[in-house]
Design a protein around this motif. Structure first.
Motif, PDB file in Angstrom:
ATOM      1  N   TYR A 202      49.282 -53.465 -29.667  1.00 52.03           N
ATOM      2  CA  TYR A 202      50.524 -54.189 -29.360  1.00 52.03           C
ATOM      3  C   TYR A 202      50.238 -55.427 -28.513  1.00 52.03           C
ATOM      4  O   TYR A 202      50.761 -56.525 -28.777  1.00 52.03           O
ATOM      5  CB  TYR A 202      51.498 -53.280 -28.619  1.00 52.03           C
ATOM      6  N   ILE A 203      49.403 -55.272 -27.505  1.00 53.07           N
ATOM      7  CA  ILE A 203      49.137 -56.390 -26.589  1.00 53.07           C
ATOM      8  C   ILE A 203      48.393 -57.511 -27.299  1.00 53.07           C
ATOM      9  O   ILE A 203      48.738 -58.692 -27.157  1.00 53.07           O
ATOM     10  CB  ILE A 203      48.359 -55.885 -25.360  1.00 53.07           C
ATOM     11  N   THR A 204      47.369 -57.168 -28.075  1.00 56.77           N
ATOM     12  CA  THR A 204      46.621 -58.213 -28.775  1.00 56.77           C
ATOM     13  C   THR A 204      47.470 -58.899 -29.841  1.00 56.77           C
ATOM     14  O   THR A 204      47.222 -60.060 -30.172  1.00 56.77           O
ATOM     15  CB  THR A 204      45.366 -57.625 -29.422  1.00 56.77           C
ATOM     16  N   SER A 205      48.488 -58.201 -30.358  1.00 55.52           N
ATOM     17  CA  SER A 205      49.341 -58.793 -31.384  1.00 55.52           C
ATOM     18  C   SER A 205      50.398 -59.723 -30.796  1.00 55.52           C
ATOM     19  O   SER A 205      50.882 -60.632 -31.485  1.00 55.52           O
ATOM     20  CB  SER A 205      50.038 -57.694 -32.201  1.00 55.52           C
ATOM     21  N   ASN A 206      50.756 -59.517 -29.543  1.00 54.84           N
ATOM     22  CA  ASN A 206      51.873 -60.266 -28.958  1.00 54.84           C
ATOM     23  C   ASN A 206      51.465 -61.208 -27.838  1.00 54.84           C
ATOM     24  O   ASN A 206      52.325 -61.911 -27.292  1.00 54.84           O
ATOM     25  CB  ASN A 206      52.927 -59.288 -28.433  1.00 54.84           C
ATOM     26  N   TYR A 207      50.185 -61.241 -27.517  1.00 58.10           N
ATOM     27  CA  TYR A 207      49.705 -62.142 -26.470  1.00 58.10           C
ATOM     28  C   TYR A 207      48.551 -62.971 -27.020  1.00 58.10           C
ATOM     29  O   TYR A 207      47.713 -62.475 -27.782  1.00 58.10           O
ATOM     30  CB  TYR A 207      49.288 -61.364 -25.224  1.00 58.10           C
ATOM     31  N   SER A 208      48.514 -64.220 -26.614  1.00 58.03           N
ATOM     32  CA  SER A 208      47.537 -65.153 -27.179  1.00 58.03           C
ATOM     33  C   SER A 208      46.137 -64.889 -26.659  1.00 58.03           C
ATOM     34  O   SER A 208      45.154 -65.137 -27.362  1.00 58.03           O
ATOM     35  CB  SER A 208      47.938 -66.600 -26.848  1.00 58.03           C
ATOM     36  N   LEU A 209      46.008 -64.438 -25.437  1.00 55.68           N
ATOM     37  CA  LEU A 209      44.703 -64.245 -24.823  1.00 55.68           C
ATOM     38  C   LEU A 209      44.413 -62.754 -24.721  1.00 55.68           C
ATOM     39  O   LEU A 209      45.226 -61.999 -24.204  1.00 55.68           O
ATOM     40  CB  LEU A 209      44.667 -64.888 -23.437  1.00 55.68           C
ATOM     41  N   SER A 210      43.267 -62.382 -25.217  1.00 62.23           N
ATOM     42  CA  SER A 210      42.929 -60.967 -25.268  1.00 62.23           C
ATOM     43  C   SER A 210      42.396 -60.492 -23.920  1.00 62.23           C
ATOM     44  O   SER A 210      42.148 -61.275 -22.997  1.00 62.23           O
ATOM     45  CB  SER A 210      41.872 -60.721 -26.352  1.00 62.23           C
ATOM     46  N   SER A 211      42.180 -59.200 -23.838  1.00 66.76           N
ATOM     47  CA  SER A 211      41.597 -58.612 -22.627  1.00 66.76           C
ATOM     48  C   SER A 211      40.077 -58.614 -22.679  1.00 66.76           C
ATOM     49  O   SER A 211      39.430 -58.206 -21.708  1.00 66.76           O
ATOM     50  CB  SER A 211      42.096 -57.179 -22.453  1.00 66.76           C
ATOM     51  N   ASP A 212      39.501 -59.073 -23.793  1.00 65.02           N
ATOM     52  CA  ASP A 212      38.044 -59.171 -23.908  1.00 65.02           C
ATOM     53  C   ASP A 212      37.618 -60.522 -23.357  1.00 65.02           C
ATOM     54  O   ASP A 212      37.643 -61.544 -24.048  1.00 65.02           O
ATOM     55  CB  ASP A 212      37.604 -59.007 -25.358  1.00 65.02           C
ATOM     56  N   VAL A 213      37.218 -60.527 -22.094  1.00 60.87           N
ATOM     57  CA  VAL A 213      36.937 -61.758 -21.362  1.00 60.87           C
ATOM     58  C   VAL A 213      35.444 -61.872 -21.100  1.00 60.87           C
ATOM     59  O   VAL A 213      34.817 -60.940 -20.583  1.00 60.87           O
ATOM     60  CB  VAL A 213      37.710 -61.783 -20.029  1.00 60.87           C
ATOM     61  N   PHE A 214      34.891 -63.023 -21.452  1.00 56.27           N
ATOM     62  CA  PHE A 214      33.481 -63.324 -21.180  1.00 56.27           C
ATOM     63  C   PHE A 214      33.447 -64.530 -20.249  1.00 56.27           C
ATOM     64  O   PHE A 214      34.016 -65.577 -20.567  1.00 56.27           O
ATOM     65  CB  PHE A 214      32.729 -63.630 -22.469  1.00 56.27           C
ATOM     66  N   ALA A 215      32.817 -64.381 -19.101  1.00 62.97           N
ATOM     67  CA  ALA A 215      32.807 -65.462 -18.119  1.00 62.97           C
ATOM     68  C   ALA A 215      31.383 -65.833 -17.740  1.00 62.97           C
ATOM     69  O   ALA A 215      30.540 -64.963 -17.502  1.00 62.97           O
ATOM     70  CB  ALA A 215      33.591 -65.049 -16.868  1.00 62.97           C
ATOM     71  N   VAL A 216      31.132 -67.132 -17.697  1.00 68.92           N
ATOM     72  CA  VAL A 216      29.876 -67.669 -17.172  1.00 68.92           C
ATOM     73  C   VAL A 216      30.153 -68.179 -15.764  1.00 68.92           C
ATOM     74  O   VAL A 216      31.075 -68.972 -15.546  1.00 68.92           O
ATOM     75  CB  VAL A 216      29.338 -68.809 -18.058  1.00 68.92           C
TER      76      VAL A 216
END
Length: 834
Positions: A487-501
């Motif tokens: 539901y969250i990935t379908s209704n929000y533009s930014l996912s919870s899979d975050v990669f940070a440098v």
């Protein structure tokens, strides 16, 4: 080394205990059996004490830090800077959906505020970084003729009136949070809840089980609130672990099912109530001791180590079945039950210890993997294996020396042995295995095995590292967590899979023009990688504020060279997005939002980021990989990939050494190890077919399968070699081995499989995967031992070759030697000789 009963003279049958020399046997046998009552009482006391520890002190929990490879460079970079990167660590995302309307419904906002407050006050929450429509840190900014204006998205005077609702709509529109904190369809909004490493009230690590129950309590309360129908969607590591711990309760019920299946299998073989009960009892005692010692040492069970008691129980039943079988055969010949127990101890103790050492190797090798949760699993399992030496190799023969076995069952075993030796009755099908000692059948078996090995190896080359599915692969696709994630990935533009440098500079260095330009180039490079949805960093906010300072002129949508302009832009950006850089302006993350955390996606992102860091890093500007959930996943995949083949190298090396020490023949080692290697290759192919990747949950499976699977060869091949070294031809020696331990080897395979096959029905998917793979390995190792050992023996262990090899070393006396009532004699050629 085990010794077949076929090598025992009839004089070894002692019908009266008075005719037996209690001083016979080695020191350990005398210590155990000459003090049986003390031995039993000591075990009873140990069971009561350790059972109390298991019942009162054992806990179930999991830790974020234990799930990650803490010594990997990426993880060290993250942990060293975790205090400056609060938004990129362990966090929850709670989405509150209005099922009957949208977020502008005053009743919805009232419920959202209460949920926000409840989450804010939940122990372990890092309250300073909580973000939602009701927190002042979520702000809007606009450029006017008078300059910048801004404020919290939620109006200070919000009261649910049409005027304040209209103001809320306007603030959301100019804040740019749609798709981030507000759903794209305006039917839901998100509460971002970062977590601390420890509960500040207790100073102890967060109890994810308690936290998960609190979240479920909040969910249940507000979903049942009358007036507005809301639905909560919760994702994040803490919730995932909480769901896994909740699944443990259901998994524990499978232990009873596994015990019942094992009991039925053993009883179906022996049809003796007392011996079956003792085998199961000693295996359960082993589990109690193991859990008690784990609790006593201060460890807790997690979703991974909870499976170890199943394995220990199954291994205990398998070794207990061998002891029970030996005692039953001797009693069937007329031997007194105490003497039969001592004879069986002499014949099987060394083989049993060697087999348990092989099991321990399979577990111990896991200690080399730099992931604490796997090390805990290895330690817990090693404790269980050590316990089995006392409960199933020592205690069980002692208890059977008191109870004996059912006379009818013993007589039935003896009749079955005679029928098997003559190839008559219902046991004649076992003689079919003798054919594999002949050249034609041996070549056919090896040819089929070679074809299977080549085909499976070709398939196994497609084996992937890491997760192969979106969402949480640890849980079933239809689990509440994965439905929430969808539901969250379908209704929000930014996912919870975050990669940070992490861009690290000297203090105030993150505002330097060259630093921002290089970070911008990094963000652009990451945007070109397939699987990256969007990127964000300080420079994006500086651009917008710079353009806003010049009446929104798009030509100023850039990173200015003027340091004063950059300073002003950063100062304004920190108001709305304080997590874009730290207070000293020495840490600035470049964040990439990924479409998923599949292994291929992570590999592409890591390759692009690492390449840029190598090419653009400087003394005063470092690019440190990696933070965020996807960065941690990437580091974990690297550790798993490195450990995958290294682990197999060590486990096979250790098993080969143990087999060589036991058999003292390189030919016998090859015969024992080749079936294991075939099973390993087939298991990897099965993982590809089932869509299972190599990850933290599945990495231990092959090592466990090898360490436990070699038990079959140790029991079966040791009898065969003892026969051959006494001059018995290969075909007859193998028949005797099948007669004495072969049937029990098959029983062991079925029992081990029964102990783990119940995992396949676990609500936790990785436990189901482990159950399927271990069941396959246990059964296939059993089939491979019964078929490939005689086939390989035809070429490597023929009588002349074996006698030449055994002449190289004189066999010393050991736990397997027989003296004073178990005298070795050369058997006759007749298969019926006793």
């Amino acid at each position: 080394m085990t010794v077949s009963p076929k090598l025992l003279d009839r004089k070894s049958v002692v019908r009266s205990i008075e005719a037996f020399d209690k001083r016979s046997g080695n020191w350990l046998e005398r210590l155990v059996f000459n003090h049986r009552f003390i031995m039993v009482m000591a075990c009873v006391m140990a069971t009561m004490v350790l059972g109390w520890f298991a019942a009162t002190r054992l806990s179930f929990n999991a830790s974020f830090e234990k799930m990650i490879p803490s010594h990997h460079p990426y993880i060290r970079n993250y942990l060293e800077n975790a205090g400056e990167l609060r938004g990129l660590g362990n966090s929850l995302r709670v989405v509150v959906e209005n099922e009957d309307g949208n977020i502008f419904d005053p009743k919805y906002q009232e419920v959202l505020k209460k949920i926000n407050d409840d989450l804010f006050l939940t122990p372990g929450v890092d309250r300073a970084w909580v973000k939602s429509l009701w927190t002042p840190s979520v702000r809007w900014t606009e450029v006017t003729e008078e300059g910048f204006r801004g404020g919290p998205v939620m109006p200070d005077n919000y009261d649910g009136s049409p005027q304040s609702t209209s103001q809320l709509k306007q603030n959301i529109a100019r804040s740019g949070i749609v798709g981030r904190y507000v759903g794209n369809d305006f039917k839901s909004s998100m509460i971002f809840v970062p977590l601390m490493d420890k509960n500040p009230e207790t100073g102890k690590p967060i109890d994810y089980s308690t936290l998960s129950r609190s979240l479920e309590g909040i969910r249940a309360h507000y979903e049942a609130t009358p007036g507005v129908k809301v639905r909560l969607h919760v994702i994040g590591f803490a919730k995932l672990v909480g769901d896994l711990i909740e699944g443990l309760v259901k998994v524990m019920s499978f232990f009873g099912i596994a015990a019942l299946i094992a009991t039925l299998v053993i009883f179906g073989y022996t049809r003796c109530v007392r011996s079956t009960a003792l085998v199961i009892l000693c295996s359960v005692v082993a589990v109690v001791w193991q859990l008690g010692l784990v609790a006593l040492l201060g460890f807790s069970l997690d979703p991974f180590s909870i499976l170890v008691p199943f394995l220990i129980f199954a291994i205990g039943v398998s070794h207990g079945a061998q002891k029970m079988n030996g005692i039953m055969q001797d009693i069937g010949r007329g031997t007194h039950r105490l003497v039969a127990a001592r004879y069986t101890f002499r014949r099987l103790f060394l083989a049993g210890v060697t087999a348990l050492l092989a099991d321990a190797v399979g577990f111990g090798v896991l200690m080399m993997i730099d992931i604490p949760v796997i090390k805990d699993l290895a330690l817990t399992a090693s404790i269980g294996v050590a316990v089995l030496i006392f409960t199933n190799l020592l205690l069980l023969p002692v208890l059977l020396s008191y109870t004996g076995v059912d006379p009818a069952a013993a007589a039935r075993t003896l009749r079955a042995e005679k029928d098997l030796a003559k190839g008559k009755g219902s046991h004649s099908h076992w003689h079919w295995l003798d054919r594999f000692t002949t050249r034609r059948w041996a070549m056919a078996a090896l040819g089929v095995s070679a074809v299977l090995a080549v085909g499976a190896f070709a398939i196994s080359t497609h084996l992937k590292i890491g997760d192969l599915e979106s969402g949480a692969p640890e849980l079933r696709a239809d689990s509440r967590y994965n439905r929430d994630n969808t539901y969250i990935t379908s209704n929000y533009s930014l996912s919870s899979d975050v990669f940070a440098v992490i861009v690290k500079t000297p203090p105030e260095g993150c505002l330097k023009y060259q630093t921002l330009v290089e970070a911008d180039r990094l963000a652009w490079a990451l945007q070109q990688v397939p699987g990256v949805q969007a990127t964000t960093f300080l420079g994006d906010a500086v651009r917008q504020i710079t353009a806003g300072s010049y009446e929104g002129n798009p030509k100023w949508l850039t990173i200015a060279r003027n340091q004063d302009v950059l300073n002003y832009g950063a100062q304004q950006a920190s108001v709305n997005n304080p997590d874009l850089f730290n207070n000293a302006c020495s840490i600035m993350p470049v964040i990439a939002y990924l479409s998923d955390h599949r292994a291929e996606t992570l590999d592409r992102v890591v390759a692009a980021a690492a390449s840029f860091a190598t090419a653009h890093g400087a003394k005063d500007r470092q690019y440190l990989l990696a933070a965020g959930s996807a960065g941690i996943d990437a580091a974990t995949n690297m550790v798993v990939r490195q450990a995958d083949h290294t682990m197999l190298f060590y486990v096979y090396g250790a098993v080969i050494v143990l087999c060589f020490v036991t058999f003292r023949s390189w030919r016998a080692v090859v015969v024992a190890v080749v079936p294991l290697m075939l099973t390993s290759i087939l298991c990897e192919a099965l993982m590809v077919i089932l869509g299972i990747g190599v990850k933290v949950a599945t990495l231990p499976v092959i090592a466990l399968g090898v360490g436990i699977g070699v038990d079959y060869a140790l029991y079966l091949l040791s009898i065969q070699l003892a026969q051959q070294r006494a001059g018995v031809p290969l075909a007859q020696a193998y028949r005797h081995a099948v007669q004495f331990t072969g049937k029990v080897v098959a029983l062991v395979g079925v029992t081990l499989a029964a102990g783990v096959v119940t995992w396949a029905f676990s609500p936790i998917k990785f436990q189901g995967d482990m159950g399927i793979l271990l069941t396959f390995m246990f059964l296939w190792n059993m089939v491979g031992a019964l078929v490939l050992i005689p086939a390989l023996s035809h070429f490597l262990l023929r009588d002349s070759a074996l006698q030449a090899a055994s002449a190289e070393v004189e066999r010393p006396k050991s736990f397997g030697s027989t003296t004073n009532g178990a005298r070795l004699v050369r058997p006759q050629a007749s298969s019926g000789h006793r």
